[in-house]
Scaffold this motif. Structure first.
Motif, PDB file in Angstrom:
ATOM      1  N   ALA A 136       0.888  -1.079   0.002  1.00  0.00           N
ATOM      2  CA  ALA A 136       0.015  -0.110  -0.023  1.00  0.00           C
ATOM      3  C   ALA A 136       0.978   1.280  -0.105  1.00  0.00           C
ATOM      4  N   SER A 137       2.109   1.005   0.563  1.00  0.00           N
ATOM      5  CA  SER A 137       2.852   2.425   0.500  1.00  0.00           C
ATOM      6  C   SER A 137       3.726   2.400  -0.779  1.00  0.00           C
ATOM      7  N   GLY A 138       3.458   1.502  -1.559  1.00  0.00           N
ATOM      8  CA  GLY A 138       4.206   1.904  -2.995  1.00  0.00           C
ATOM      9  C   GLY A 138       3.271   2.469  -4.195  1.00  0.00           C
ATOM     10  N   LYS A 139       4.152   2.996  -5.251  1.00  0.00           N
ATOM     11  CA  LYS A 139       3.197   3.463  -6.050  1.00  0.00           C
ATOM     12  C   LYS A 139       3.020   2.514  -7.303  1.00  0.00           C
ATOM     13  N   ASP A 140       2.112   2.524  -8.203  1.00  0.00           N
ATOM     14  CA  ASP A 140       1.755   1.659  -9.360  1.00  0.00           C
ATOM     15  C   ASP A 140       3.238   1.759 -10.038  1.00  0.00           C
ATOM     16  N   GLY A 141       3.474   0.355 -10.486  1.00  0.00           N
ATOM     17  CA  GLY A 141       4.579   0.232 -11.280  1.00  0.00           C
ATOM     18  C   GLY A 141       6.066   0.094 -10.569  1.00  0.00           C
ATOM     19  N   GLU A 142       5.844   0.358  -9.094  1.00  0.00           N
ATOM     20  CA  GLU A 142       7.145   0.177  -8.558  1.00  0.00           C
ATOM     21  C   GLU A 142       7.178  -1.373  -7.671  1.00  0.00           C
ATOM     22  N   THR A 143       8.605  -1.609  -7.740  1.00  0.00           N
ATOM     23  CA  THR A 143       8.855  -2.757  -7.113  1.00  0.00           C
ATOM     24  C   THR A 143       9.507  -2.403  -5.586  1.00  0.00           C
ATOM     25  N   ILE A 144       9.245  -3.372  -4.853  1.00  0.00           N
ATOM     26  CA  ILE A 144       9.691  -3.325  -3.417  1.00  0.00           C
ATOM     27  C   ILE A 144      10.176  -4.788  -3.015  1.00  0.00           C
ATOM     28  N   VAL A 145      11.553  -5.104  -2.572  1.00  0.00           N
ATOM     29  CA  VAL A 145      11.819  -6.224  -2.042  1.00  0.00           C
ATOM     30  C   VAL A 145      11.814  -6.277  -0.554  1.00  0.00           C
ATOM     31  N   VAL A 146      11.191  -7.530  -0.267  1.00  0.00           N
ATOM     32  CA  VAL A 146      10.991  -8.069   0.907  1.00  0.00           C
ATOM     33  C   VAL A 146      11.955  -9.135   1.495  1.00  0.00           C
ATOM     34  N   VAL A 147      12.866  -9.126   2.213  1.00  0.00           N
ATOM     35  CA  VAL A 147      13.889 -10.097   2.769  1.00  0.00           C
ATOM     36  C   VAL A 147      13.221 -10.687   3.929  1.00  0.00           C
ATOM     37  N   THR A 148      13.071 -12.050   3.613  1.00  0.00           N
ATOM     38  CA  THR A 148      12.414 -12.512   4.828  1.00  0.00           C
ATOM     39  C   THR A 148      12.886 -14.253   5.052  1.00  0.00           C
ATOM     40  N   HIS A 149      11.723 -14.847   5.570  1.00  0.00           N
ATOM     41  CA  HIS A 149      11.986 -16.321   5.927  1.00  0.00           C
ATOM     42  C   HIS A 149      11.263 -17.393   5.225  1.00  0.00           C
ATOM     43  N   GLY A 150      11.355 -18.650   4.866  1.00  0.00           N
ATOM     44  CA  GLY A 150      10.720 -19.306   4.247  1.00  0.00           C
ATOM     45  C   GLY A 150       9.356 -19.756   4.562  1.00  0.00           C
ATOM     46  N   THR A 151       9.150 -20.175   5.852  1.00  0.00           N
ATOM     47  CA  THR A 151       7.792 -20.483   6.255  1.00  0.00           C
ATOM     48  C   THR A 151       7.053 -19.247   6.204  1.00  0.00           C
ATOM     49  N   VAL A 152       7.102 -18.127   6.661  1.00  0.00           N
ATOM     50  CA  VAL A 152       6.308 -16.749   6.757  1.00  0.00           C
ATOM     51  C   VAL A 152       6.259 -16.440   5.212  1.00  0.00           C
ATOM     52  N   ALA A 153       7.000 -16.538   4.440  1.00  0.00           N
ATOM     53  CA  ALA A 153       6.962 -16.005   3.062  1.00  0.00           C
ATOM     54  C   ALA A 153       5.969 -16.895   2.546  1.00  0.00           C
ATOM     55  N   ARG A 154       6.044 -17.883   2.504  1.00  0.00           N
ATOM     56  CA  ARG A 154       4.847 -18.838   2.007  1.00  0.00           C
ATOM     57  C   ARG A 154       3.553 -18.830   2.392  1.00  0.00           C
ATOM     58  N   ALA A 155       3.522 -18.974   3.826  1.00  0.00           N
ATOM     59  CA  ALA A 155       2.093 -18.831   4.587  1.00  0.00           C
ATOM     60  C   ALA A 155       1.750 -17.491   4.548  1.00  0.00           C
ATOM     61  N   GLY A 156       2.342 -16.275   4.409  1.00  0.00           N
ATOM     62  CA  GLY A 156       1.914 -15.091   4.371  1.00  0.00           C
ATOM     63  C   GLY A 156       1.143 -14.831   2.893  1.00  0.00           C
ATOM     64  N   VAL A 157       2.087 -15.307   1.851  1.00  0.00           N
ATOM     65  CA  VAL A 157       1.297 -15.087   0.459  1.00  0.00           C
ATOM     66  C   VAL A 157       0.059 -15.932   0.429  1.00  0.00           C
ATOM     67  N   GLN A 158      -0.030 -17.255   1.030  1.00  0.00           N
ATOM     68  CA  GLN A 158      -1.018 -17.991   0.869  1.00  0.00           C
ATOM     69  C   GLN A 158      -2.179 -17.444   1.718  1.00  0.00           C
ATOM     70  N   HIS A 159      -1.996 -16.606   2.802  1.00  0.00           N
ATOM     71  CA  HIS A 159      -3.075 -15.996   3.393  1.00  0.00           C
ATOM     72  C   HIS A 159      -3.542 -14.830   2.569  1.00  0.00           C
ATOM     73  N   LEU A 160      -2.743 -13.968   2.060  1.00  0.00           N
ATOM     74  CA  LEU A 160      -3.167 -13.008   1.072  1.00  0.00           C
ATOM     75  C   LEU A 160      -4.009 -13.660  -0.133  1.00  0.00           C
ATOM     76  N   LEU A 161      -3.480 -14.633  -0.656  1.00  0.00           N
ATOM     77  CA  LEU A 161      -4.032 -15.116  -1.901  1.00  0.00           C
ATOM     78  C   LEU A 161      -5.744 -15.837  -1.540  1.00  0.00           C
ATOM     79  N   GLY A 162      -5.831 -16.129  -0.008  1.00  0.00           N
ATOM     80  CA  GLY A 162      -7.121 -16.576   0.216  1.00  0.00           C
ATOM     81  C   GLY A 162      -7.058 -18.420   0.053  1.00  0.00           C
ATOM     82  N   VAL A 163      -5.899 -18.639   0.242  1.00  0.00           N
ATOM     83  CA  VAL A 163      -5.692 -20.251   0.034  1.00  0.00           C
ATOM     84  C   VAL A 163      -6.129 -20.880   1.245  1.00  0.00           C
ATOM     85  N   PRO A 164      -6.772 -21.744   1.309  1.00  0.00           N
ATOM     86  CA  PRO A 164      -7.409 -22.569   2.367  1.00  0.00           C
ATOM     87  C   PRO A 164      -6.194 -22.996   3.382  1.00  0.00           C
ATOM     88  N   HIS A 165      -6.462 -23.155   4.543  1.00  0.00           N
ATOM     89  CA  HIS A 165      -5.344 -23.710   5.290  1.00  0.00           C
ATOM     90  C   HIS A 165      -5.050 -25.215   5.023  1.00  0.00           C
TER      91      HIS A 165
END
Length: 198
Positions: A136-165
């Protein structure tokens, strides 16, 4: 196009190499991890990020610093991007914990890991909250890199996409210094690529 997030998993640590659950223990990159971070920095820089935001655990921070050296960008840190808390399991291997214990706990994403640790749903929710705010803090067309960890990257994306647990195990955890691309459009999230590497 919307805002593009590139989620980069940190490089290898000694505990990764030994098969130990790290969780929120602050384990640094090993020599291989430093090489992985340096190797990933150039291809990730090709996306022309405008910002780099990292988990404040040093394995993620060190990986982000390698990218910062290539791009010239400052690193900012967000503790919500930390790995899932494994509680009493941190520092232990899966063999030491036991297959029966793991199977029982992993039956539900609601179960806390390591007795006094975090549930996968709680870790996914805090990560997704951070990712949504970053996008939400970015502008249209911008890229932001997020450096994180394996489990939360996967689970966080699944949460955003609405993938069932119950389907979460269908996504393999990304390898060290692998990344995914997620785009936030006005009314939806889209997973563009997954588990990319140098």
């Amino acid at each position: 196009m919307g805002v593009r997030l590139v989620l980069l998993r940190h490089g290898q640590t000694a505990w990764n190499a030994e098969g130990r659950l790290q969780g929120q223990e602050d384990v640094p990159l090993n020599e291989k991890g430093l090489l992985q971070a340096a190797s990933a920095a150039t291809p990730v820089a090709v996306y022309q990020p405008v910002r780099i935001i990292a988990s404040d655990l040093q394995r993620a921070a060190m990986t982000a610093q390698a990218l910062g050296e290539v791009t010239g960008l400052e690193i900012t840190y967000d503790s919500r991007l930390r790995e899932i808390g494994y509680g009493q399991w941190e520092g232990r291997t899966r063999d030491e914990i036991g297959a029966d214990v793991l199977a029982e706990v992993y039956e539900s994403a609601e179960n806390p890991r390591g007795v006094d640790g975090e549930s996968l749903t709680d870790a996914a929710a805090r990560t997704a909250e951070a990712l949504a705010e970053i996008a939400a803090s970015g502008k249209d067309g911008e890229t932001i890199v997020v450096v994180t960890h394996g489990t939360v990257a996967r689970a966080g994306v699944q949460h955003l996409l609405g993938v069932p647990h119950e389907l979460w195990e269908g996504f393999r955890t990304m390898g060290n210094c692998h990344w995914l691309i997620l785009e936030r459009e006005p009314h939806r999230w889209q997973l563009v690529s997954y588990n990319l590497h140098a």
